[in-house]
Design an enzyme around this catalytic site. Structure first.
Site, PDB file in Angstrom:
ATOM      1  N   LYS A   2     -34.266  23.307 -31.765  1.00  0.00           N
ATOM      2  CA  LYS A   2     -35.456  22.449 -31.756  1.00  0.00           C
ATOM      3  C   LYS A   2     -35.323  21.336 -32.795  1.00  0.00           C
ATOM      4  O   LYS A   2     -35.587  20.174 -32.508  1.00  0.00           O
ATOM      5  CB  LYS A   2     -36.697  23.291 -32.076  1.00  0.00           C
ATOM      6  N   ASN A   3     -34.905  21.706 -34.015  1.00  0.00           N
ATOM      7  CA  ASN A   3     -34.883  20.722 -35.093  1.00  0.00           C
ATOM      8  C   ASN A   3     -33.769  19.702 -34.926  1.00  0.00           C
ATOM      9  O   ASN A   3     -33.695  18.743 -35.687  1.00  0.00           O
ATOM     10  CB  ASN A   3     -34.776  21.426 -36.450  1.00  0.00           C
ATOM     11  N   ARG A  11     -44.969  16.737 -36.247  1.00  0.00           N
ATOM     12  CA  ARG A  11     -44.449  16.000 -37.386  1.00  0.00           C
ATOM     13  C   ARG A  11     -43.091  15.364 -37.104  1.00  0.00           C
ATOM     14  O   ARG A  11     -42.766  14.298 -37.609  1.00  0.00           O
ATOM     15  CB  ARG A  11     -44.331  16.941 -38.584  1.00  0.00           C
ATOM     16  N   ASP A  13     -46.828  21.358 -37.930  1.00  0.00           N
ATOM     17  CA  ASP A  13     -47.126  22.658 -38.524  1.00  0.00           C
ATOM     18  C   ASP A  13     -48.044  22.536 -39.722  1.00  0.00           C
ATOM     19  O   ASP A  13     -47.985  21.581 -40.469  1.00  0.00           O
ATOM     20  CB  ASP A  13     -45.837  23.331 -38.961  1.00  0.00           C
ATOM     21  N   ASP A  61     -37.382  28.294 -43.055  1.00  0.00           N
ATOM     22  CA  ASP A  61     -37.803  28.728 -41.707  1.00  0.00           C
ATOM     23  C   ASP A  61     -37.426  30.187 -41.425  1.00  0.00           C
ATOM     24  O   ASP A  61     -38.007  30.816 -40.544  1.00  0.00           O
ATOM     25  CB  ASP A  61     -37.159  27.840 -40.644  1.00  0.00           C
TER      26      ASP A  61
HETATM   27  C1  UD1 Z   1     -37.377  20.010 -41.552  1.00  0.00           C
HETATM   28  C2  UD1 Z   1     -37.563  21.012 -40.431  1.00  0.00           C
HETATM   29  C3  UD1 Z   1     -38.367  22.211 -40.920  1.00  0.00           C
HETATM   30  C4  UD1 Z   1     -37.689  22.795 -42.144  1.00  0.00           C
HETATM   31  C5  UD1 Z   1     -37.464  21.733 -43.199  1.00  0.00           C
HETATM   32  C6  UD1 Z   1     -36.684  22.221 -44.401  1.00  0.00           C
HETATM   33  C7  UD1 Z   1     -37.651  19.634 -38.454  1.00  0.00           C
HETATM   34  C8  UD1 Z   1     -38.469  19.176 -37.301  1.00  0.00           C
HETATM   35  N1  UD1 Z   1     -38.297  20.386 -39.356  1.00  0.00           N
HETATM   36  O1  UD1 Z   1     -38.666  19.546 -41.933  1.00  0.00           O
HETATM   37  O2  UD1 Z   1     -38.425  23.168 -39.875  1.00  0.00           O
HETATM   38  O3  UD1 Z   1     -38.500  23.801 -42.672  1.00  0.00           O
HETATM   39  O4  UD1 Z   1     -36.723  20.632 -42.641  1.00  0.00           O
HETATM   40  O5  UD1 Z   1     -35.478  22.785 -44.021  1.00  0.00           O
HETATM   41  O6  UD1 Z   1     -36.470  19.378 -38.531  1.00  0.00           O
HETATM   42  N2  UD1 Z   1     -40.864  16.000 -49.011  1.00  0.00           N
HETATM   43  C9  UD1 Z   1     -41.494  15.084 -49.815  1.00  0.00           C
HETATM   44  N3  UD1 Z   1     -41.452  13.765 -49.453  1.00  0.00           N
HETATM   45  C10 UD1 Z   1     -40.798  13.355 -48.334  1.00  0.00           C
HETATM   46  C11 UD1 Z   1     -40.160  14.311 -47.524  1.00  0.00           C
HETATM   47  C12 UD1 Z   1     -40.205  15.632 -47.879  1.00  0.00           C
HETATM   48  O7  UD1 Z   1     -42.080  15.420 -50.835  1.00  0.00           O
HETATM   49  O8  UD1 Z   1     -40.783  12.148 -48.070  1.00  0.00           O
HETATM   50  C13 UD1 Z   1     -40.900  17.426 -49.385  1.00  0.00           C
HETATM   51  C14 UD1 Z   1     -41.657  18.268 -48.363  1.00  0.00           C
HETATM   52  O9  UD1 Z   1     -43.046  18.217 -48.576  1.00  0.00           O
HETATM   53  C15 UD1 Z   1     -41.069  19.616 -48.587  1.00  0.00           C
HETATM   54  C16 UD1 Z   1     -39.607  19.307 -48.933  1.00  0.00           C
HETATM   55  O10 UD1 Z   1     -39.588  17.957 -49.355  1.00  0.00           O
HETATM   56  O11 UD1 Z   1     -41.670  20.229 -49.687  1.00  0.00           O
HETATM   57  C17 UD1 Z   1     -38.641  19.510 -47.780  1.00  0.00           C
HETATM   58  O12 UD1 Z   1     -39.039  18.732 -46.693  1.00  0.00           O
HETATM   59  P1  UD1 Z   1     -38.015  18.184 -45.598  1.00  0.00           P
HETATM   60  O13 UD1 Z   1     -36.630  18.666 -45.895  1.00  0.00           O
HETATM   61  O14 UD1 Z   1     -38.219  16.727 -45.487  1.00  0.00           O
HETATM   62  O15 UD1 Z   1     -38.505  18.910 -44.278  1.00  0.00           O
HETATM   63  P2  UD1 Z   1     -38.801  18.274 -42.886  1.00  0.00           P
HETATM   64  O16 UD1 Z   1     -37.762  17.275 -42.532  1.00  0.00           O
HETATM   65  O17 UD1 Z   1     -40.224  17.873 -42.823  1.00  0.00           O
END
Ligand code: UD1
Length: 439
Positions: free
Chosen positions: A42-43, A111, A135, A323
C-alpha cells in the site's frame, strides 16, 4: 480503456467511498497452516500512482492490492484529468492534460494524497493540495515536505483548504532533513526529478518503498542514485515517459500474518514476502521464539510454544517500523514476561491498547512507552478498530482469545487489506467479516 470500465470503476468507487461499517467475528481455532500470498505494498503503490502524473502516456502498475486507498488515489488522479482503470492486480493510468489541483474532499480521506505535491510542482511549477487527512495518529505535519521543496525554489501559501505551491522552475539544491521522513523524502525526490541541476537529500528515509519509487522514476527516465541509503542524489531531467512497473510486496501485511502465526501457533508460508525488507522484525519475533527464514517463494514462519517477552522501540527503516507495533504488542500481550515498548515516530499510536485491554491484556501506557505484562490468554469481547493496523492487530490478537471476539470497523481495515478475514480463513483461522448498520 473502455468508457464502460471507467463508469463501472466510478460506480464501485462511489459505493466504496462511504467507508461502510463491518464487523469481524473471530472464534477460537487451532494452529494455522498453509500459504498466504502477500500482495503489493500500500505504502508504495500510492506514491507510484502519484508519480505517474509526471509523464504523459499510459502507465501500467502491476501487483496492485485491491484496497480502498488505491480507489481513493484513482479518484484523485481522475479529478485532475487522468483516466484510470482497474482489473485484478493491475491499475492503468492514462495521463494527458492534468490540472494540478488535488481537491480537499479527496485529500482529506487519505494522507498519502500529499504525495502529489512534489510531482505536480516539479512538472507544472504550480500545485494546490488540500490539507492531509488519513489515519488518526494525532498531529501529522508536512513542514519538512514544504521546507525541502522551498530549498529547491518553491514558495507556498496556505489557505484554510490547503496548500498552494508555486515555482517558475525548481533548481537542484541540498536538502537536509531533520528527521528521515518517508513522505518528505518521496515528495522532494519526485520534485527534484524535473528540477534544473542536481539535488541531494541528506538524512533521507531508507524504506524499501522509497527505493521502489526511485526504481520506477528511473525507468521513466529520472537520474536517481542512492535511494535506500541516507543520501539520495537526483540529476534533473527535462522529460519523462510512461512506464510499466511492479509494486514490491507489502511488508506490513506480511508482518500481520507473522503475528497471526505467533498468536495461534502453526507453520505458514508468506508467499512473495521479502525477507531482506523485514530482517529487523524477523529478528525481533525471533527473540520472542517465533522462527522465520527466507524461502525461495517468500518467508517461512513457525511457532509451536508460548512466546517470550522482549523490549522493543520503533525506529525509521531499517529499524522496527511503527506500523508493525500493534501486531508486536498483540504478541507481547500473551507472551511470557513483561515487555517495554517505545514509540519513537507517532505520538498517538497507542490508542488501540485500550481495546486490547478490553480483551484482557495487561498494558499500561505512559507517554510514548507501554509496559506489557503478558497474560496466558485473552478473552473474547466487543472492541473497536481505530485505524488500519490497529484493526488488524485486534483481529490477530483475537485469534488466540477464549470465546468470541467482535471487532467493529468503519472501513479502516479495508484501506490496507484486500481480504484479511478470507486470508486468515485460508490458513485455518475462524474469522468472518460481515456488514453492520452504522451506529
Ligand atoms: C509513512 C507511512 C506510514 C508509516 C510512516 C513511518 C505511507 C502512506 N505512510 O507515513 O504508514 O508509519 O511512513 O514509517 O507511506 N513529520 C514531521 N514533519 C513532516 C513530516 C513528518 O514532523 O513534514 C513527522 C511525523 O509527524 C512523524 C514522523 O515525522 O512523527 C515520521 O513521519 P513520516 O516518515 O513522514 O511518515 P509518513 O510519510 O506520513
Amino acid at each position: 480503456m473502455s468508457v464502460l470500465r471507467c463508469v463501472v470503476t466510478q460506480v464501485i468507487l462511489a459505493a466504496m467511498s462511504d467507508h461502510s461499517t463491518t464487523e469481524f467475528v473471530i472464534e477460537p481455532a487451532g494452529p494455522l497452516s498453509g500459504t498466504v500470498v502477500i500482495g503489493g505494498a500500500k505504502n508504495s503503490v500510492l506514491k507510484l500512482m502519484a508519480a505517474t502524473t509526471m509523464a504523459t502516456g499510459t502507465h501500467t502498475i502491476y501487483n496492485v492490492p485491491d484496497i480502498f486507498d488505491v480507489g481513493v488515489m484513482c479518484r484523485l488522479l481522475e479529478s485532475m484529468g487522468a483516466q484510470t482503470s482497474r482489473r485484478p492486480g493491475v491499475v492503468e493510468i492514462v495521463i494527458g492534460d492534468i490540472d494540478p489541483v488535488a481537491p480537499f474532499e479527496l485529500v482529506e480521506q487519505m494522507r498519502a494524497s500529499t504525495a502529489v505535491l512534489g510531482p505536480l510542482l516539479g512538472r507544472f511549477g504550480r500545485v494546490e493540495v488540500g490539507i492531509p487527512g488519513g489515519d488518526d495518529f494525532g498531529h501529522r505535519p508536512i513542514d519538512m515536505h514544504l521546507t525541502g521543496l522551498e530549498t529547491l525554489g518553491a514558495t507556498f501559501e496556505t489557505s484554510p483548504r490547503g496548500v498552494i505551491g508555486r515555482a517558475d522552475k525548481l533548481t537542484g539544491g541540498v536538502v537536509q532533513l531533520g528527521f528521515p521522513s518517508v513522505g518528505a523524502t518521496e515528495n522532494i525526490m519526485m520534485a527534484a526529478v524535473m528540477a534544473h541541476g542536481t539535488t541531494y537529500i541528506e538524512n533521507a528515509a531508507r524504506e524499501p518503498e522509497i527505493a521502489d519509487l526511485a526504481s520506477m522514476l528511473n525507468k521513466m527516465g529520472a537520474g536517481i542514485t542512492g535511494s535506500g541509503t541516507s543520501t539520495i542524489r537526483i540529476e534533473g531531467v527535462d522529460e519523462l515517459e510512461a512506464v510499466s512497473h511492479r509494486v514490491i510486496p507489502d511488508r506490513i501485511q506480511a508482518a500481520t500474518f507473522l503475528a497471526a502465526v505467533g498468536v495461534s501457533q502453526g507453520e505458514i508460508l508468506l508467499e512473495g514476502a521479502r525477507y531482506d525488507h523485514m530482517e529487523m522484525v524477523c529478528q525481533k519475533v525471533g527473540e520472542m521464539g517465533l522462527r522465520t527464514s527466507p524461502d525461495r517463494d517468500g518467508i517461512w514462519a513457525m511457532s509451536n510454544s508460548r512466546l517470550r517477552a522482549v523490549d522493543l522501540s520503533t525506529l525509521p527503516y531499517p529499524g522496527v517500523a511503527t506500523d508493525y507495533k500493534p501486531f508486536l504488542v498483540a504478541l507481547l500481550a500473551v507472551a511470557d514476561g513483561t515487555s517495554i515498548v517505545t514509540e519513537n515516530l507517532f505520538a498517538g499510536r497507542f490508542r488501540y491498547v485500550d481495546e486490547l485491554v478490553h480483551l484482557g491484556a495487561q498494558i499500561r501506557t505512559d507517554g510514548n512507552h507501554a509496559v506489557v505484562r503478558g497474560v496466558e490468554q485473552l478473552s473474547g469481547a466487543h472492541v473497536v478498530s481505530h485505524d488500519i493496523r490497529a484493526g488488524a492487530a485486534l483481529i490477530v490478537a483475537a485469534l488466540g482469545a477464549q470465546g468470541q471476539t467482535i471487532v467493529r470497523d468503519t472501513g479502516h481495515v479495508a484501506r490496507g487489506y484486500p481480504d484479511l478475514a478470507g486470508d486468515l480463513r485460508s490458513l485455518g483461522a475462524n474469522v468472518i467479516e460481515r456488514p453492520v448498520e452504522p451506529v
